[in-house]
Design an enzyme around this catalytic site. Sequence first.
Site, mmCIF file in Angstrom:
data_model
loop_
_atom_site.group_PDB
_atom_site.id
_atom_site.type_symbol
_atom_site.label_atom_id
_atom_site.label_comp_id
_atom_site.label_asym_id
_atom_site.label_seq_id
_atom_site.Cartn_x
_atom_site.Cartn_y
_atom_site.Cartn_z
ATOM 1 N N GLY A 30 0.802 -1.208 0.000
ATOM 2 C CA GLY A 30 0.000 0.000 0.000
ATOM 3 C C GLY A 30 0.840 1.265 0.000
ATOM 4 N N ASN A 38 3.652 -0.816 9.416
ATOM 5 C CA ASN A 38 2.782 -1.984 9.421
ATOM 6 C C ASN A 38 2.817 -2.739 10.741
ATOM 7 O OD1 ASN A 38 2.303 -3.575 6.181
ATOM 8 N ND2 ASN A 38 2.086 -1.435 6.745
ATOM 9 N N SER A 166 -12.778 4.562 12.980
ATOM 10 C CA SER A 166 -12.154 5.418 13.991
ATOM 11 C C SER A 166 -10.666 5.115 14.117
ATOM 12 C CB SER A 166 -12.843 5.243 15.342
ATOM 13 O OG SER A 166 -12.562 3.976 15.910
ATOM 14 N N ARG A 176 1.142 8.010 6.649
ATOM 15 C CA ARG A 176 1.169 7.260 5.397
ATOM 16 C C ARG A 176 1.306 8.191 4.189
ATOM 17 N NH1 ARG A 176 0.378 1.374 5.726
ATOM 18 N NH2 ARG A 176 0.044 1.595 3.493
ATOM 19 N N HIS A 243 -8.504 -5.364 6.055
ATOM 20 C CA HIS A 243 -7.232 -5.853 5.528
ATOM 21 C C HIS A 243 -6.079 -5.757 6.519
ATOM 22 C CE1 HIS A 243 -4.721 -7.230 2.309
ATOM 23 N NE2 HIS A 243 -3.997 -6.137 2.248
ATOM 24 N N TRP A 244 -6.093 -4.761 7.393
ATOM 25 C CA TRP A 244 -4.975 -4.578 8.321
ATOM 26 C C TRP A 244 -5.239 -5.328 9.618
ATOM 27 C CZ3 TRP A 244 -4.118 1.423 7.599
ATOM 28 C CH2 TRP A 244 -3.451 1.633 6.378
#
Length: 271
Positions: A30, A38, A166, A176, A243-244
């Site tokens: 990403g 990450n 949130s 990011r 996804h995370w």
Amino acid sequence: MTSTLDVGDTQLAYAEVGTGSPVVWLHGSGPGATGMSNFGGNLPAFGDYRNIVVDLPGWGDSPRPALDEPLIFHAAERVCRAMTALGIERAHLVGNSYGGAVAMRIAMRHPERVDRLVLMAPGGVLPADAPPWPVGLERLFGYMAAETPSRDAMAEFVRLMVFDESLATEALIDERYESSLRAHPELPIPPNFGDLTPDLGLVEAPTLLVWGREDQTVPLTWASRILTGIRDAELRVLPNCRHWVQYERAPEFNHLVREFLRGGAAAAGKG
């Protein structure tokens, strides 16, 4: 704070935290991704391991060399060279998304270097009907393709990565976004990641797949090929999670992974 290693044709940035058996952490593709962005929040739970947190080529502080091969294949060989440079013969590999694909490639080509694999919604294995792409990948490729990426586009991307929006804090979006401007990848869209599907049967390492049930980037429906292709693989699915996984459900993720790395089945719970 990151250090750098000479891996032959480029430098690879990494951070090292803790002492014990080695664990190599491999981040996703990403925009703005780095090893520490990450996994930095997970590392306190793994202080009894020697954690090597890599910035893959072209992300974070690792420069992008000229490529004449798929991204996954290229990155996997440089990670192996980094392990050698650090005196690590064999390690656990933990990777999410693109990093999970890199971990699988290492396990396929260098099985003697891999103890256990933890893969969070890994890439590199597509269903027969892709594209069209899930919305998360559409946003990722769109951000990569933008000549001048915007913070608003980053905010939209980050919010898609989590079920609980949130958790998409302004600080995280800023981090990011700034990182993406420093190392905006120049890749064809979609990138040539490479296809791992034909070699899934080469993975010998015990493998834990961890997936968010509501993942909109690498959907849970894509797990079946990997689960059936790797002989010694198990799957844990976390609800209300996208996804995370390692970020959104950090306590559960840390517990599952610690149990698995110790050699046991990944038991549910918090730790």
